[in-house]
Design an enzyme around this catalytic site. Structure first.
Site, PDB file in Angstrom:
ATOM      1  N   LYS A  31       0.828  -1.208   0.000  1.00 62.54           N
ATOM      2  CA  LYS A  31       0.000   0.000   0.000  1.00 62.54           C
ATOM      3  C   LYS A  31       0.863   1.259   0.000  1.00 62.54           C
ATOM      4  O   LYS A  31       0.587   2.201  -0.724  1.00 62.54           O
ATOM      5  CB  LYS A  31      -0.930   0.044   1.228  1.00 62.54           C
ATOM      6  CG  LYS A  31      -1.841  -1.145   1.383  1.00 62.54           C
ATOM      7  CD  LYS A  31      -2.782  -0.980   2.579  1.00 62.54           C
ATOM      8  CE  LYS A  31      -2.076  -0.911   3.922  1.00 62.54           C
ATOM      9  NZ  LYS A  31      -1.485  -2.181   4.392  1.00 62.54           N
TER      10      LYS A  31
ATOM     11  N   ARG B  15      -8.864   1.380   9.858  1.00 63.48           N
ATOM     12  CA  ARG B  15      -8.499  -0.002  10.150  1.00 63.48           C
ATOM     13  C   ARG B  15      -9.572  -0.716  10.954  1.00 63.48           C
ATOM     14  O   ARG B  15      -9.399  -1.892  11.285  1.00 63.48           O
ATOM     15  CB  ARG B  15      -7.206  -0.009  10.959  1.00 63.48           C
ATOM     16  CG  ARG B  15      -5.980  -0.412  10.114  1.00 63.48           C
ATOM     17  CD  ARG B  15      -4.813  -0.330  11.039  1.00 63.48           C
ATOM     18  NE  ARG B  15      -3.672  -1.096  10.692  1.00 63.48           N
ATOM     19  CZ  ARG B  15      -2.585  -0.603  10.092  1.00 63.48           C
ATOM     20  NH1 ARG B  15      -2.550   0.621   9.675  1.00 63.48           N
ATOM     21  NH2 ARG B  15      -1.537  -1.362   9.907  1.00 63.48           N
TER      22      ARG B  15
ATOM     23  N   ARG C 243      12.112  -8.668   4.724  1.00 61.76           N
ATOM     24  CA  ARG C 243      12.374  -7.248   4.987  1.00 61.76           C
ATOM     25  C   ARG C 243      13.017  -7.099   6.370  1.00 61.76           C
ATOM     26  O   ARG C 243      13.943  -6.328   6.557  1.00 61.76           O
ATOM     27  CB  ARG C 243      11.035  -6.493   4.937  1.00 61.76           C
ATOM     28  CG  ARG C 243      11.127  -5.000   5.052  1.00 61.76           C
ATOM     29  CD  ARG C 243       9.829  -4.336   4.606  1.00 61.76           C
ATOM     30  NE  ARG C 243       8.849  -4.237   5.678  1.00 61.76           N
ATOM     31  CZ  ARG C 243       7.595  -3.820   5.505  1.00 61.76           C
ATOM     32  NH1 ARG C 243       7.155  -3.482   4.308  1.00 61.76           N
ATOM     33  NH2 ARG C 243       6.764  -3.753   6.503  1.00 61.76           N
TER      34      ARG C 243
ATOM     35  N   ARG D 190      11.932  -2.121  11.510  1.00 65.82           N
ATOM     36  CA  ARG D 190      10.808  -1.648  12.305  1.00 65.82           C
ATOM     37  C   ARG D 190      10.607  -2.591  13.487  1.00 65.82           C
ATOM     38  O   ARG D 190      10.724  -3.797  13.350  1.00 65.82           O
ATOM     39  CB  ARG D 190       9.545  -1.644  11.441  1.00 65.82           C
ATOM     40  CG  ARG D 190       9.503  -0.497  10.470  1.00 65.82           C
ATOM     41  CD  ARG D 190       8.363  -0.633   9.498  1.00 65.82           C
ATOM     42  NE  ARG D 190       7.079  -0.922  10.139  1.00 65.82           N
ATOM     43  CZ  ARG D 190       5.919  -0.791   9.501  1.00 65.82           C
ATOM     44  NH1 ARG D 190       5.884  -0.367   8.254  1.00 65.82           N
ATOM     45  NH2 ARG D 190       4.791  -1.073  10.097  1.00 65.82           N
TER      46      ARG D 190
ATOM     47  N   ARG E 241      -0.165  -9.043  13.512  1.00 65.44           N
ATOM     48  CA  ARG E 241      -0.722  -7.977  12.676  1.00 65.44           C
ATOM     49  C   ARG E 241      -1.657  -8.535  11.604  1.00 65.44           C
ATOM     50  O   ARG E 241      -2.667  -7.924  11.265  1.00 65.44           O
ATOM     51  CB  ARG E 241       0.419  -7.156  12.051  1.00 65.44           C
ATOM     52  CG  ARG E 241       0.940  -6.087  13.026  1.00 65.44           C
ATOM     53  CD  ARG E 241       2.367  -5.637  12.812  1.00 65.44           C
ATOM     54  NE  ARG E 241       2.809  -5.413  11.468  1.00 65.44           N
ATOM     55  CZ  ARG E 241       2.612  -4.300  10.759  1.00 65.44           C
ATOM     56  NH1 ARG E 241       1.945  -3.297  11.261  1.00 65.44           N
ATOM     57  NH2 ARG E 241       3.095  -4.194   9.557  1.00 65.44           N
TER      58      ARG E 241
HETATM   59  P1  AMP Z   1       1.391   0.476   9.390  1.00 64.51           P
HETATM   60  O1  AMP Z   1       2.651   1.203   9.148  1.00 64.51           O
HETATM   61  O2  AMP Z   1       0.226   1.037   8.628  1.00 64.51           O
HETATM   62  O3  AMP Z   1       1.507  -1.012   9.211  1.00 64.51           O
HETATM   63  O4  AMP Z   1       1.022   0.709  10.930  1.00 64.51           O
HETATM   64  C1  AMP Z   1       1.884   0.300  11.970  1.00 64.51           C
HETATM   65  C2  AMP Z   1       1.113   0.207  13.302  1.00 64.51           C
HETATM   66  O5  AMP Z   1       0.577   1.486  13.623  1.00 64.51           O
HETATM   67  C3  AMP Z   1      -0.084  -0.724  13.295  1.00 64.51           C
HETATM   68  O6  AMP Z   1       0.277  -2.073  13.525  1.00 64.51           O
HETATM   69  C4  AMP Z   1      -0.895  -0.138  14.461  1.00 64.51           C
HETATM   70  O7  AMP Z   1      -0.339  -0.475  15.701  1.00 64.51           O
HETATM   71  C5  AMP Z   1      -0.679   1.358  14.260  1.00 64.51           C
HETATM   72  N1  AMP Z   1      -1.710   1.954  13.365  1.00 64.51           N
HETATM   73  C6  AMP Z   1      -1.503   2.537  12.151  1.00 64.51           C
HETATM   74  N2  AMP Z   1      -2.656   2.988  11.619  1.00 64.51           N
HETATM   75  C7  AMP Z   1      -3.624   2.662  12.522  1.00 64.51           C
HETATM   76  C8  AMP Z   1      -5.029   2.826  12.554  1.00 64.51           C
HETATM   77  N3  AMP Z   1      -5.689   3.418  11.542  1.00 64.51           N
HETATM   78  N4  AMP Z   1      -5.696   2.375  13.640  1.00 64.51           N
HETATM   79  C9  AMP Z   1      -5.063   1.777  14.675  1.00 64.51           C
HETATM   80  N5  AMP Z   1      -3.737   1.579  14.705  1.00 64.51           N
HETATM   81  C10 AMP Z   1      -3.009   2.010  13.637  1.00 64.51           C
END
Ligand code: AMP
Length: 195
Positions: free
Chosen positions: A13, A88, A127, A136, A147
């Protein structure tokens, strides 16, 4: 044009959002990046979310809705934005529609980036290994499993919400980056023709 990219972690994404940003002058809003920046800056928000993120859980809806609500009010979002990682949960999706309605805006298109999760797992685990030092905190295999599970339980239920509204389209995220990008472009063209 405002759009959402949906899909499990590692579906690509972020990469597609960056391509769209470059080609269309719309802003990529990655909530994950925003939260990681908050952690790096040592802000109160960062302190609150640090452990939740490291575990692979979701940050509470209320915090996320406030964060996005403020961000989309900024001038650079006036040309349109791509949401990458938000919404989400169903309550986030509902809150998003509500806040956009109040501003006379809408989501024009929701693209689900579909992937083969076994292959995806290898991609992300790779990764993590590659980037050992700068990896990360949530890129370990265990957290990745968590996740993916969170995606199925809490995020996938958003799909029927957007399908019902006729806004949901799909692309096969297992293809190469350029092919996925070309397909997203055609979906955008379709939406533009309808409007
Ligand atoms: P991402 O980089 O989008 O994979 O997000 C990394 C982490 O940030 C996720 O595993 C959540 O812990 C938190 N996070 C990001 N966006 C959201 C969201 N819209 N709602 C809740 N947690 C989020």
């Amino acid at each position: 044009m405002n759009l959402i990219l949906l899909g499990p972690p590692g579906a690509g994404k972020g990469t597609q959002a960056q391509i769209l940003e470059k080609n269309h002058g719309v802003v990529q809003l990655s909530t994950g990046d925003m939260l990681r920046a908050a952690i790096a800056s040592g802000s109160a928000l960062g302190e609150k979310v640090k452990e939740i993120m490291a575990r692979g859980d979701l940050v509470p809806d209320e915090l996320m809705v406030d964060l996005i609500s403020q961000r989309i009010s900024e001038p650079d979002c006036a040309n349109g934005f791509i949401l990458d990682g938000f919404p989400r949960t169903v309550p986030q999706a509902e809150a998003l529609d509500e806040m956009l309605n109040e501003r006379g805006l809408r989501i024009d298109l929701v693209v689900e980036v579909k992937v083969d999760e076994a292959a995806l797992f290898d991609r992300i685990a790779g990764r993590a290994n590659e980037a050992a030092a700068g990896a990360r905190a949530d890129d370990t295999e265990e957290v990745l499993r968590k996740r993916l599970d969170v995606y199925h339980r809490q995020t996938a239920p958003i799909l029927p919400y957007y399908r019902k509204g006729g806004r949901l389209k799909q692309v096969d995220g297992m293809q190469d980056i350029d092919t996925v990008s070309t397909q997203i472009e055609s979906l955008l063209d379709e939406v533009r023709t309808v409007h």
